[in-house]
Design a protein around this motif. Structure first.
Motif, PDB file in Angstrom:
ATOM      1  N   THR A 184       0.938  -1.256   0.060  1.00 46.81           N
ATOM      2  CA  THR A 184       0.688   0.226   0.097  1.00 46.81           C
ATOM      3  C   THR A 184       0.876   1.283   0.180  1.00 46.81           C
ATOM      4  N   ILE A 185       1.379   1.339   1.228  1.00 44.78           N
ATOM      5  CA  ILE A 185       2.802   2.348   0.780  1.00 44.78           C
ATOM      6  C   ILE A 185       3.341   2.697  -0.047  1.00 44.78           C
ATOM      7  N   MET A 186       4.108   1.539  -0.977  1.00 41.87           N
ATOM      8  CA  MET A 186       4.300   1.553  -2.193  1.00 41.87           C
ATOM      9  C   MET A 186       3.313   2.525  -3.335  1.00 41.87           C
ATOM     10  N   SER A 187       2.326   1.862  -3.515  1.00 37.31           N
ATOM     11  CA  SER A 187       1.391   1.805  -4.277  1.00 37.31           C
ATOM     12  C   SER A 187       1.493   3.459  -3.827  1.00 37.31           C
ATOM     13  N   ALA A 188       0.772   4.103  -2.325  1.00 31.41           N
ATOM     14  CA  ALA A 188       0.584   5.936  -2.508  1.00 31.41           C
ATOM     15  C   ALA A 188       2.023   6.394  -2.938  1.00 31.41           C
ATOM     16  N   ASN A 189       3.249   5.952  -2.352  1.00 32.31           N
ATOM     17  CA  ASN A 189       4.375   6.099  -2.817  1.00 32.31           C
ATOM     18  C   ASN A 189       4.058   6.982  -4.315  1.00 32.31           C
ATOM     19  N   LEU A 190       3.333   6.303  -5.806  1.00 34.04           N
ATOM     20  CA  LEU A 190       3.325   6.427  -6.667  1.00 34.04           C
ATOM     21  C   LEU A 190       2.728   8.278  -6.810  1.00 34.04           C
ATOM     22  N   MET A 191       2.115   8.806  -6.473  1.00 32.68           N
ATOM     23  CA  MET A 191       1.513   9.454  -5.935  1.00 32.68           C
ATOM     24  C   MET A 191       3.189  11.076  -6.118  1.00 32.68           C
ATOM     25  N   SER A 192       3.927  10.651  -5.456  1.00 27.74           N
ATOM     26  CA  SER A 192       4.980  11.549  -4.596  1.00 27.74           C
ATOM     27  C   SER A 192       5.717  11.256  -6.425  1.00 27.74           C
ATOM     28  N   ALA A 193       5.560  10.602  -7.026  1.00 22.41           N
ATOM     29  CA  ALA A 193       7.128  10.418  -8.442  1.00 22.41           C
ATOM     30  C   ALA A 193       6.522  11.774  -9.216  1.00 22.41           C
ATOM     31  N   ASP A 194       7.655  12.411  -9.766  1.00 17.62           N
ATOM     32  CA  ASP A 194       7.013  13.453 -11.088  1.00 17.62           C
ATOM     33  C   ASP A 194       8.157  12.909 -12.045  1.00 17.62           C
ATOM     34  N   LYS A 195       8.230  11.753 -12.089  1.00 14.32           N
ATOM     35  CA  LYS A 195       9.346  11.108 -13.237  1.00 14.32           C
ATOM     36  C   LYS A 195       8.398   9.713 -13.761  1.00 14.32           C
ATOM     37  N   LEU A 196       8.439   9.932 -15.054  1.00 15.93           N
ATOM     38  CA  LEU A 196       6.952   8.265 -15.691  1.00 15.93           C
ATOM     39  C   LEU A 196       8.444   7.425 -15.717  1.00 15.93           C
ATOM     40  N   ASN A 197      10.074   7.487 -15.101  1.00 18.94           N
ATOM     41  CA  ASN A 197      10.482   6.297 -14.748  1.00 18.94           C
ATOM     42  C   ASN A 197      10.222   5.810 -13.963  1.00 18.94           C
ATOM     43  N   PHE A 232      -7.884  -4.749  -5.396  1.00 16.48           N
ATOM     44  CA  PHE A 232      -6.546  -4.075  -5.133  1.00 16.48           C
ATOM     45  C   PHE A 232      -6.062  -4.447  -6.759  1.00 16.48           C
ATOM     46  N   GLN A 233      -6.294  -5.150  -7.582  1.00 19.69           N
ATOM     47  CA  GLN A 233      -6.097  -5.429  -8.761  1.00 19.69           C
ATOM     48  C   GLN A 233      -6.902  -3.997 -10.079  1.00 19.69           C
ATOM     49  N   ASP A 234      -7.930  -4.226  -9.190  1.00 23.72           N
ATOM     50  CA  ASP A 234      -8.833  -2.363 -10.355  1.00 23.72           C
ATOM     51  C   ASP A 234      -8.392  -1.235  -9.587  1.00 23.72           C
ATOM     52  N   ILE A 235      -8.178  -1.140  -8.804  1.00 20.84           N
ATOM     53  CA  ILE A 235      -7.321   0.082  -7.982  1.00 20.84           C
ATOM     54  C   ILE A 235      -5.935   0.950  -8.068  1.00 20.84           C
ATOM     55  N   VAL A 236      -4.951  -0.382  -8.344  1.00 24.09           N
ATOM     56  CA  VAL A 236      -3.445   0.076  -8.371  1.00 24.09           C
ATOM     57  C   VAL A 236      -3.252  -0.277  -9.430  1.00 24.09           C
ATOM     58  N   LEU A 237      -3.487  -1.192 -10.255  1.00 22.08           N
ATOM     59  CA  LEU A 237      -2.752  -2.162 -11.180  1.00 22.08           C
ATOM     60  C   LEU A 237      -3.383  -2.404 -12.889  1.00 22.08           C
ATOM     61  N   GLY A 238      -5.654  -2.016 -12.522  1.00 25.33           N
ATOM     62  CA  GLY A 238      -6.259  -2.112 -13.512  1.00 25.33           C
ATOM     63  C   GLY A 238      -6.213  -1.363 -14.657  1.00 25.33           C
ATOM     64  N   GLU A 239      -6.738  -0.817 -15.392  1.00 22.88           N
ATOM     65  CA  GLU A 239      -6.677   0.310 -16.454  1.00 22.88           C
ATOM     66  C   GLU A 239      -6.675   1.265 -16.199  1.00 22.88           C
ATOM     67  N   GLN A 240      -7.861   1.327 -15.364  1.00 23.06           N
ATOM     68  CA  GLN A 240      -7.631   2.673 -14.260  1.00 23.06           C
ATOM     69  C   GLN A 240      -7.544   3.309 -13.180  1.00 23.06           C
ATOM     70  N   GLY A 241      -6.419   1.957 -13.114  1.00 22.43           N
ATOM     71  CA  GLY A 241      -5.965   2.392 -11.648  1.00 22.43           C
ATOM     72  C   GLY A 241      -4.510   2.934 -11.730  1.00 22.43           C
ATOM     73  N   LEU A 242      -4.471   3.127 -10.101  1.00 21.30           N
ATOM     74  CA  LEU A 242      -3.341   4.858 -10.319  1.00 21.30           C
ATOM     75  C   LEU A 242      -2.503   4.607 -10.901  1.00 21.30           C
ATOM     76  N   ILE A 243      -1.536   3.720 -10.936  1.00 21.81           N
ATOM     77  CA  ILE A 243      -0.612   3.439 -11.929  1.00 21.81           C
ATOM     78  C   ILE A 243      -1.099   4.200 -13.987  1.00 21.81           C
ATOM     79  N   ASN A 244      -1.822   3.837 -13.716  1.00 19.22           N
ATOM     80  CA  ASN A 244      -2.432   4.808 -15.403  1.00 19.22           C
ATOM     81  C   ASN A 244      -1.892   5.620 -15.310  1.00 19.22           C
ATOM     82  N   LEU A 245      -3.162   5.712 -14.183  1.00 16.34           N
ATOM     83  CA  LEU A 245      -3.636   7.357 -14.024  1.00 16.34           C
ATOM     84  C   LEU A 245      -2.237   8.304 -13.052  1.00 16.34           C
ATOM     85  N   ARG A 246      -1.725   7.756 -12.929  1.00 19.22           N
ATOM     86  CA  ARG A 246      -0.608   8.281 -12.798  1.00 19.22           C
ATOM     87  C   ARG A 246       0.134   8.958 -13.679  1.00 19.22           C
TER      88      ARG A 246
END
Length: 546
Positions: A184-197, A232-246
């Motif tokens: 969860t912490i790793m997923s939440a830290n995506l919001m502070s990442a400012d580079k695609l890499n 979790f799959q839908d919220i973070v890893l899904g097509e509209q998940g946190l990763i793709n949204l970020r």
């Protein structure tokens, strides 16, 4: 004798209106003569300048005005590209549209060439595109925030599930929950990442961690964990998940920044082009003005002669005005400054005498208005009771009086319980009505005329009780609390009661100890008492004895 009296009576009225009328009539005749005498010469000069000035100066003014508005448009474009909320976006769009309307109106009036108009249309197009990008960015940010909240909610669900496992099996599930917490912490830290890499690397780690958690999760809770994993799959890893949204957020941010910089440069270039056109026209005007300089010199010499005549005549009129008006006004001013206005000399029966009488009336009116303004300055505009300024002034005076006479003095700080929640529930208009009702009730509940209730700020009130000991202050505080309780003003959001209540904290100084206490200390102690009441549940009173 009768004719002599009539003559004397007629001499009593010396009309200043006639003096000024005669003076301005003479000046008008002089001006008319001067105008007629130079009309022929100036008409020729006007015709020579008309073609350049009437056409060029308005154009220069239009160019400069459009350029200035374009500079402001650059500023508002920056505000648009950096808008972080829909209200900020609407404000920036409103400012931009206002500037565009003004620019478009001036462009139509200036009748500029097609190149400038096309540049303007390009600016409008880019601003529309930028607005769409910013809107998309805000919508994507909102979606990301919603997904982030879902992630935290999912974490709370996992935490509750872990506690259920431990309680049901009396075995620890800390290993699985700790891994899920790290996920969860790793997923939440995506919001502070400012580079695609960074996001790509983090997303791979999240997927690996997620796969590992599948191997250590308790098997007997398969259905509940399957639901948790699917969420979790839908919220973070899904097509509209946190990763793709970020990832989408960063890409839109980059496009918005680039489009904003391009639009700002486009508007700046537009402004510089207009300034250049304005400079070219201005240079042309200066050249024409230089050619007309010799003609102007000739006209100046002719005008000098007429100006000399005007100065002589104006000096004569000024001397007449000084003798008949100004000297008398100075005398009136000296008289008013040295004697009472009731003894103004109005025997001369002219306009100056009328002014003196009017001045006397206005002074009385101003004094009355000053008294009324002074009263208004001491009154709260909403509740119509005394304001903090009135309280501060009376408190210091009352404190000094108590100190000299060694009398008791009490103050009460009153706070409406959960009033912010009241405003949220019923609205600010209803909140204002409630404050008025509370203030009116508090004022009516005081028994002595020397007691003062004032609005201290927001939902806080203060009560000043001169010559009131600790026992009396406690009784007054309880009476005030019960009076508000009796109002039964509904307050659904209060956790104390179903209606509006108040909390009261006070402080009392005894007549033998007043010399060692300051007003600030007394207010501080009352505030501490109020804090204690709030911390114990509110809708109560506490008065400290100092």
């Amino acid at each position: 004798m009768i004719s002599a009296k009539k003559h004397n009576k007629s001499q009593k009225r010396f009309s200043l209106n006639k003096v000024f009328t005669s003076a301005f009539s003479v000046l008008f005749l002089i001006f008319l003569s001067l105008t007629i005498s130079v009309y022929y010469q100036l008409n020729t000069f006007r015709a020579a300048l008309e073609s350049s000035l009437l056409d060029s100066i308005p154009t220069i003014i239009s160019f400069d005005s459009i350029a200035n508005r374009s500079e402001r448009l650059v500023f508002y474009t920056e505000k648009l590209s950096t808008a972080d909320s829909h209200p900020a976006l609407r404000i920036a769009n409103k400012k931009i549209q206002s500037e565009l309307n003004q620019i478009e109106e001036q462009l139509r009036a200036a009748k500029l060439d097609e190149v400038v108009l096309k540049e303007y249309e390009a600016i409008k197009f880019e601003l529309d595109e930028l607005d769409d990008l910013v809107t998309l960015r805000l919508e994507t940010n909102q979606k990301a925030s919603d997904v982030e909240r879902k992630l935290y909610a999912l974490f709370d669900e996992a935490k509750a599930l872990s506690a259920t496992i431990s309680k049901a099996t009396r075995t620890s599930s800390s290993s699985w929950f700790e891994e899920f917490s790290q996920l969860t912490i790793m997923s939440a830290n995506l919001m502070s990442a400012d580079k695609l890499n960074q996001i790509r690397k983090s997303s791979q780690k999240i997927r690996n961690k997620y796969a590992y958690i599948q191997t250590i999760q308790p098997a007997y809770l398969g259905e509940r964990l399957s639901t948790l994993n699917a969420d979790f799959q839908d919220i973070v890893l899904g097509e509209q998940g946190l990763i793709n949204l970020r990832v989408k957020q960063l890409r839109i941010k980059g496009r918005t920044t680039g489009r904003g910089n391009f639009t700002e440069k486009l508007v700046s270039d537009f402004a510089r082009a207009l300034n250049f056109k304005s400079a070219v026209i201005n240079k042309k005007i200066l050249a024409n003005a230089q050619n007309e300089k010799e003609t102007i010199d000739l006209q100046i010499r002719l005008l000098g002669f007429f100006v000399f005549i005007c100065i002589v005549l104006f000096g004569f009129i000024a001397w007449q005005l000084r003798q008949r008006v100004i000297v008398r006004l100075i005398g009136l001013n000296n008289y008013v400054s040295q004697f009472d206005r009731k003894f103004l000399n109005t025997k001369l029966k002219d306009e100056i005498s009328d002014i003196a009488l009017t001045f006397d009336s206005y002074v009385d009116t101003i004094e009355q208005q000053k008294k009324e303004l002074s009263q208004l300055a001491m009154q709260d505009g909403l509740t119509k009771i005394a304001n903090r300024r009135a309280f501060d002034k009376l408190f210091l005076n009352t404190f000094d009086l108590a100190k000299r006479n060694k009398q008791a003095l009490s103050i009460l700080l009153i706070d409406v319980d959960f009033f912010k929640l009241y405003n949220d529930e019923y609205g600010h208009i209803k909140g204002d009505e409630a404050l008025i009702a509370v203030a009116t009730t508090l004022k009516q509940s005081l028994k002595r005329e020397v007691d003062l209730i004032a609005r201290y700020g927001g939902e806080e009130f203060v009560c000043l009780l001169p010559n009131c000991d600790h026992e009396g202050a406690c009784k007054v505080a309880e009476d005030l609390r019960l009076a508000i309780e009796t109002l039964k003003e509904p307050h659904k959001s209060s956790s104390v009661a179903e209606h509006i209540t108040i909390s009261i904290g006070g402080a009392t100084i005894c007549n033998t100890e007043v010399s060692s206490i300051s007003p600030q200390f007394m207010l501080k102690e009352a505030d501490i008492a109020l804090y204690r009441v709030k911390s114990k549940g509110r809708n109560a009173v506490q008065v400290s004895r100092l």
